[in-house]
Design an enzyme around this catalytic site. Sequence first.
Site, PDB file in Angstrom:
ATOM      1  N   ASP A   1      -7.062  -8.110 -10.982  1.00 20.08           N
ATOM      2  CA  ASP A   1      -6.959  -7.575  -9.281  1.00 20.08           C
ATOM      3  C   ASP A   1      -5.759  -7.783  -8.775  1.00 20.08           C
ATOM      4  OD1 ASP A   1      -9.738  -7.060  -9.767  1.00 20.08           O
ATOM      5  OD2 ASP A   1     -10.642  -8.254  -7.661  1.00 20.08           O
TER       6      ASP A   1
ATOM      7  N   ASP B   1      -3.442 -11.758 -14.984  1.00 20.51           N
ATOM      8  CA  ASP B   1      -5.062 -11.956 -14.084  1.00 20.51           C
ATOM      9  C   ASP B   1      -4.932 -10.387 -13.679  1.00 20.51           C
ATOM     10  OD1 ASP B   1      -6.424 -12.834 -11.018  1.00 20.51           O
ATOM     11  OD2 ASP B   1      -4.985 -11.663  -9.917  1.00 20.51           O
TER      12      ASP B   1
END
Length: 219
Positions: A10, A8
């Site tokens: 953020d 991922d």
Amino acid sequence: MVRGLVFDLDGVLVHTDELHYRAWKALAGRLGLPFTREQGDRCRGVSRMGSLEILLEGSNRSYTEREKLRMAEEKNDCYRAQLQELTPGDVPERTVETLRELRRRGYRLGLASSSKNAGVILTRTGLDALLDRVVDGNQITRSKPDPEVFLRAAQLLELPPEDCAGVDDALAGVESARTAGMTAAAIGPAALAGAGDWNLECLARLLDLCPPLEGGRDL
């Protein structure tokens, strides 16, 4: 055997959560609505429109879809303005070292992010040079916890999902990786909740879990 790692963005490779929070908070202020840190945390790994619904929970009126789209764009404009200030210095040095070492050990590295701004973030921080393949919100139709983004990343890495570990800081993201058939590696809040198959104190912990693969790779 894990041969690929899918991250991922953020909260994992770079921390823009505060920028998201400020942008949503600004929109909420204009609308005269509260927006708490707890609501901001619930927006982790959720699509833009899903996050907007969390913000609008405090409203006593309904909005048309056109109004909601305008509000989402207003928030995104505010967020993107803040992104223009990002530099490679906003990525922790240990994160860069970890990605480089994983590549040296022979692992294929991908991104699985629901963000439609991932390209801007990767370019401004220099992270694009450390990833083999990128899947973001512009290439998927279903957000986490749906497994689409992780499945697409594995496909682009030319690896079966079971040969990949998905690394995410949100519960929805960890669920997405596990549903995709990957080893679910949790970090941050998701790790504290014990949600992953691997619960990482920090990203560098991957170096203890991912030994060199036969042959390595040229960097």
